[in-house]
Design a protein around this motif. Structure first.
Motif, PDB file in Angstrom:
ATOM      1  N   GLY A   1     -19.635  12.155   8.881  1.00 17.99           N
ATOM      2  CA  GLY A   1     -19.236  11.754   7.526  1.00 17.99           C
ATOM      3  C   GLY A   1     -19.215  10.260   7.293  1.00 17.99           C
TER       4      GLY A   1
ATOM      5  N   THR B   1     -18.719  20.391   7.625  1.00 18.73           N
ATOM      6  CA  THR B   1     -19.625  19.427   6.990  1.00 18.73           C
ATOM      7  C   THR B   1     -19.680  19.615   5.485  1.00 18.73           C
ATOM      8  OG1 THR B   1     -21.840  18.480   7.033  1.00 18.73           O
ATOM      9  CG2 THR B   1     -21.700  20.864   7.330  1.00 18.73           C
TER      10      THR B   1
ATOM     11  N   GLU C   1     -16.162  16.873  10.133  1.00 21.29           N
ATOM     12  CA  GLU C   1     -17.043  15.896   9.459  1.00 21.29           C
ATOM     13  C   GLU C   1     -17.484  14.790  10.426  1.00 21.29           C
ATOM     14  OE1 GLU C   1     -18.007  15.738   6.171  1.00 21.29           O
ATOM     15  OE2 GLU C   1     -16.642  17.101   5.136  1.00 21.29           O
TER      16      GLU C   1
ATOM     17  N   GLN D   1     -14.079  12.506  11.916  1.00 22.77           N
ATOM     18  CA  GLN D   1     -14.925  11.676  11.057  1.00 22.77           C
ATOM     19  C   GLN D   1     -14.740  10.191  11.347  1.00 22.77           C
ATOM     20  OE1 GLN D   1     -14.371  12.481   6.899  1.00 22.77           O
ATOM     21  NE2 GLN D   1     -15.855  10.939   6.281  1.00 22.77           N
TER      22      GLN D   1
END
Ligand code: ADP
Ligand code: ADP
Length: 233
Positions: A172, A200, A169, A92
């Motif tokens: 994200g 996710t 992610e 992320q």
């Protein structure tokens, strides 16, 4: 053909004299070229599962077969080699080295490979071409947008030519337009034959994938196939 097979995988931690199961009796196969979303509430075991799949962590019990390898039988060195060859990780928060150029960041997974530095550079440049950033080799990460930084991280994941890409992610920290661009890149990599597994929180992204695995309390609560991955809007 399955590239990933988990059989009765548990991951437990001793917490205040009690065993806490982050993963519990996971039975899961993932086929070559599958496009999978892992969803579930916070604390349900998504990151733990990704870390096991990517050989960053090993199960407490159960079997994990990654390609031809029975992961439980490997020592630390063999595990590190398998991780370096078989999977590419995307995070992320990008996890780029802030003082290293884009090219140096992408070359990083190749440092342990016995090859001339010129070859490492050529492989990194090729990976940057695949994500559309061949013109940014000399930039530092803070000179790039969030979407560009994530492309650099994807190039770094691709540079060792793994068959499997794991994203925890990966969109994200990105706005919706940039998320669409990054998902288009994952689609392209999927079409080129990669197996893609993404954690996710976003319903849109889960529906866009071809298979959705929902974890609850460390167990697979649901495993659904969408043959037509939905369009992102
Ligand atoms: P998610 O990614 O779905 O939010 P995680 O896989 O990060 O969930 O965590 C699953 C559970 O395992 C959480 O309750 C977390 O606190 C616990 N956990 C994860 N890593 C450790 C650890 N190293 N020691 C103890 N508990 C952990
Ligand atoms: P992202 O949308 O990728 O998360 P930002 O919200 O920071 O990144 O930026 C939105 C847009 O602004 C980007 O798509 C990019 O075109 C531009 N941008 C942001 N930061 C920079 C930068 N340091 N240099 C050049 N362009 C930038």
């Amino acid at each position: 053909r399955n590239v990933i097979r988990l059989h009765q995988v548990n991951k437990s931690y001793l917490m205040a004299d009690e065993m806490f199961y982050a993963l519990r009796n996971i039975d899961l196969c993932i086929a070559e070229n599958d496009y999978v979303a892992i969803i579930g509430p916070s604390g349900s075991g998504k990151s733990t599962l990704m870390n096991v799949l990517g050989c960053l962590d090993t199960p407490t019990s159960g079997q994990y077969q990654l390609g031809e390898h029975d992961v439980a039988t490997l020592n630390e060195t063999e595990l590190a080699e398998l991780r370096n060859e078989a999977v590419g990780f995307i995070f992320q928060s990008f996890n780029l080295l802030p003082r290293a150029t884009v090219l140096a960041n992408v070359m990083q997974p190749l440092v342990y490979r016995l090859m001339p530095n010129k070859t490492r550079q050529a492989m990194a440049l090729e990976a940057l071409q695949r994500v559309g950033l061949a013109d940014k080799t000399g930039h530092l990460p803070n000179q790039l947008s969030g979407g560009q930084r994530q492309r650099v991280a994807i190039a770094r994941a691709l540079v060792t030519r793994p068959r499997i890409l794991l994203g925890d992610e990966p969109t994200g920290n990105l706005d919706s337009k940039t998320t669409k661009d990054i998902m288009a890149l994952f689609d392209q990599l999927h079409q080129e034959g990669h197996t893609i597994i993404l954690v996710t929180h976003e319903q849109d992204i889960a529906e866009h994938c071809q298979r959705v695995i929902r974890l609850v309390d460390g167990q697979v609560a649901e495993d659904i196939r969408n043959n037509q991955g939905a369009q992102l809007h």
